[in-house]
Design an enzyme around this catalytic site. Structure first.
Site, PDB file in Angstrom:
ATOM      1  N   ALA A 149      -3.172  56.576 -53.430  1.00 53.23           N
ATOM      2  CA  ALA A 149      -2.734  58.315 -53.806  1.00 53.23           C
ATOM      3  C   ALA A 149      -2.024  57.631 -54.235  1.00 53.23           C
ATOM      4  O   ALA A 149      -1.029  57.188 -53.986  1.00 53.23           O
ATOM      5  CB  ALA A 149      -2.554  58.860 -52.219  1.00 53.23           C
ATOM      6  N   MET A 165       3.887  54.898 -53.053  1.00 54.75           N
ATOM      7  CA  MET A 165       4.863  53.981 -52.065  1.00 54.75           C
ATOM      8  C   MET A 165       4.061  53.269 -50.784  1.00 54.75           C
ATOM      9  O   MET A 165       4.712  52.788 -49.942  1.00 54.75           O
ATOM     10  CB  MET A 165       5.084  55.562 -51.560  1.00 54.75           C
ATOM     11  N   SER A 166       3.011  52.449 -51.620  1.00 56.07           N
ATOM     12  CA  SER A 166       2.605  51.572 -50.767  1.00 56.07           C
ATOM     13  C   SER A 166       2.367  50.111 -51.717  1.00 56.07           C
ATOM     14  O   SER A 166       2.026  49.839 -52.824  1.00 56.07           O
ATOM     15  CB  SER A 166       1.398  52.106 -49.943  1.00 56.07           C
ATOM     16  N   TYR A 170       9.033  53.776 -46.432  1.00 63.00           N
ATOM     17  CA  TYR A 170       9.905  55.049 -46.798  1.00 63.00           C
ATOM     18  C   TYR A 170       9.830  54.980 -44.453  1.00 63.00           C
ATOM     19  O   TYR A 170      10.996  56.765 -44.776  1.00 63.00           O
ATOM     20  CB  TYR A 170       9.677  56.273 -46.971  1.00 63.00           C
ATOM     21  N   GLU A 171       9.251  55.153 -43.849  1.00 62.49           N
ATOM     22  CA  GLU A 171       9.147  55.591 -42.519  1.00 62.49           C
ATOM     23  C   GLU A 171      10.680  55.116 -41.366  1.00 62.49           C
ATOM     24  O   GLU A 171      10.742  55.327 -40.577  1.00 62.49           O
ATOM     25  CB  GLU A 171       8.445  55.079 -41.674  1.00 62.49           C
ATOM     26  N   ASN A 209      -1.946  63.162 -58.394  1.00 61.31           N
ATOM     27  CA  ASN A 209      -1.063  64.028 -59.293  1.00 61.31           C
ATOM     28  C   ASN A 209      -1.190  63.388 -60.704  1.00 61.31           C
ATOM     29  O   ASN A 209      -0.683  62.124 -60.689  1.00 61.31           O
ATOM     30  CB  ASN A 209       0.189  64.763 -58.432  1.00 61.31           C
ATOM     31  N   SER A 217      -2.896  57.717 -47.330  1.00 61.34           N
ATOM     32  CA  SER A 217      -3.120  59.472 -47.455  1.00 61.34           C
ATOM     33  C   SER A 217      -4.663  59.937 -48.060  1.00 61.34           C
ATOM     34  O   SER A 217      -5.460  60.125 -48.454  1.00 61.34           O
ATOM     35  CB  SER A 217      -1.955  60.048 -48.302  1.00 61.34           C
ATOM     36  N   HIS A 275       3.691  67.060 -50.952  1.00 57.14           N
ATOM     37  CA  HIS A 275       2.696  66.199 -50.077  1.00 57.14           C
ATOM     38  C   HIS A 275       1.609  66.931 -50.283  1.00 57.14           C
ATOM     39  O   HIS A 275       0.761  66.032 -49.592  1.00 57.14           O
ATOM     40  CB  HIS A 275       3.512  66.294 -49.023  1.00 57.14           C
ATOM     41  N   HIS A 309      -2.004  60.372 -41.627  1.00 61.20           N
ATOM     42  CA  HIS A 309      -2.434  59.211 -41.409  1.00 61.20           C
ATOM     43  C   HIS A 309      -3.066  59.146 -40.081  1.00 61.20           C
ATOM     44  O   HIS A 309      -2.429  59.553 -39.220  1.00 61.20           O
ATOM     45  CB  HIS A 309      -1.310  58.158 -41.516  1.00 61.20           C
ATOM     46  N   HIS A 333       4.515  52.246 -43.468  1.00 60.98           N
ATOM     47  CA  HIS A 333       5.428  52.778 -45.498  1.00 60.98           C
ATOM     48  C   HIS A 333       6.278  52.144 -44.914  1.00 60.98           C
ATOM     49  O   HIS A 333       7.420  52.311 -43.392  1.00 60.98           O
ATOM     50  CB  HIS A 333       5.788  54.068 -45.892  1.00 60.98           C
TER      51      HIS A 333
HETATM   52  N1  HPA Z   1       4.370  59.490 -56.577  1.00 59.67           N
HETATM   53  C1  HPA Z   1       4.714  58.513 -55.676  1.00 59.67           C
HETATM   54  N2  HPA Z   1       4.013  58.471 -54.197  1.00 59.67           N
HETATM   55  C2  HPA Z   1       2.247  58.988 -55.039  1.00 59.67           C
HETATM   56  C3  HPA Z   1       2.766  60.230 -56.130  1.00 59.67           C
HETATM   57  C4  HPA Z   1       3.640  60.304 -56.883  1.00 59.67           C
HETATM   58  O1  HPA Z   1       3.586  60.908 -58.058  1.00 59.67           O
HETATM   59  N3  HPA Z   1       1.605  60.230 -55.700  1.00 59.67           N
HETATM   60  C5  HPA Z   1       1.288  60.207 -54.251  1.00 59.67           C
HETATM   61  N4  HPA Z   1       1.731  59.130 -53.723  1.00 59.67           N
END
Ligand code: HPA
Length: 278
Positions: free
Chosen positions: A113, A210-211, A85-86, A234, A30, A246, A61, A83
């Site tokens: 990320a 998530m990856s 989630y897609e 974050n 990301s 996001h 992406h 991903h």
């Molecule tokens: N959670 C899940 N996936 C993420 C996060 C998060 O806080 N930050 C970046 N990708």
């Protein structure tokens, strides 16, 4: 997409269109577009042109294989990934890694990320991954064993020790502080609840994203050494006073992405000669 990714066809296509096959491939997540811009003599091949690969859908992406030089080292960058989630099958999620392996790359570095759970990890930090938690609860290795893969790969040390020390040494040489941590992969796409973050903390996760984990599982099955870096975008949900978007994740990727690029540029010459030796 129901048909399995045509790994052999896609690798043959890339082989015919790339100037050469570098030893090192880097998979960027990301918002880490800074790496693509840092490549000299770049040759782009969009995923959409590679037979059997869908175009990516997530903002941030771009979806391409990019051949070029990072500093003095020739690399192949996978810019953008697929991903879970897609709504894509895991076979597609890990398709590019199988293609890179078939093409003949010898080691892989993943970037992603992540949200920080460890109290000392803050937005903008770069973390070298030392271990993984697969909380997506499924494996890309299910079904018939693919050519060149093991049925039951060892996952006791999924991130190559030699590559980890090369990354640590590169950070020291640059005077950049890096930590090491455990990355938990969840399915997403909703960010975690506060209770989930407390659960992840107790399970031993320092970072959540998530990856990356399915890709490293496939690399392990193929005996390809891997390194991985998380860019903390974050504090995980509930550990900061603000809510999470996001946009914020992408923004921090842009702000701190240059640090990841410098680290990879410094480490690249040695990352390409990896494999537990150091
Ligand atoms: N959670 C899940 N996936 C993420 C996060 C998060 O806080 N930050 C970046 N990708």
């Amino acid at each position: 997409m129901k048909r399995p990714v045509d790994v052999v066809g896609a690798a043959a296509f890339l082989d015919g269109h790339l100037p050469s096959v570098p030893r090192l491939a880097i998979v960027v997540g990301s918002g880490l577009g800074a790496l693509q811009s840092a490549l000299a003599d770049a040759v782009h091949i969009p995923f959409a042109e590679v037979p059997g690969l869908p175009a990516t859908t997530v903002a941030g992406h771009s979806g391409a294989f990019v051949h070029g030089r990072l500093g003095d080292t020739e690399v192949l960058v996978q810019a953008g990934r697929f991903h879970l989630y897609e709504g894509l099958p895991l076979d597609v999620v890990v398709g590019p890694v199988r293609i890179l392996a078939r093409l003949g790359v010898e080691s892989l570095v993943f970037t992603n990320a992540a949200g920080a759970i460890h109290p000392l990890m803050q937005p903008g930090d770069v973390v070298i991954l030392e271990d993984l938690l697969n909380l997506q609860f499924r494996s890309p290795l299910g079904g018939p064993v693919r050519e060149g893969e093991e049925r039951f790969p060892d996952m006791s040390d999924p991130l190559d020790r030699g590559m980890r020390s090369v990354l640590r040494e590169a950070a020291t040489a640059l005077g950049v502080g890096v930590q090491e941590g455990v990355y938990a992969a969840v399915s997403g796409p909703a960010y975690e609840t506060r209770a989930e973050v407390r659960m992840l903390q107790r399970m031993g996760a320092d970072l959540v994203g998530m990856s990356t984990v399915p890709e490293i599982v496939v690399a392990a099955a193929r005996g390809l050494p891997c390194g991985a870096l998380s860019l903390v975008t974050n504090r995980a949900t509930g550990l900061s006073t603000t809510s999470l978007s996001h946009r914020e994740v992408l923004e921090m990727g842009r702000l701190a992405g240059d640090r990841v690029v410098s680290l990879l540029r410094q480490a690249a010459p040695k990352l390409g000669q990896s494999g537990e030796a150091k």
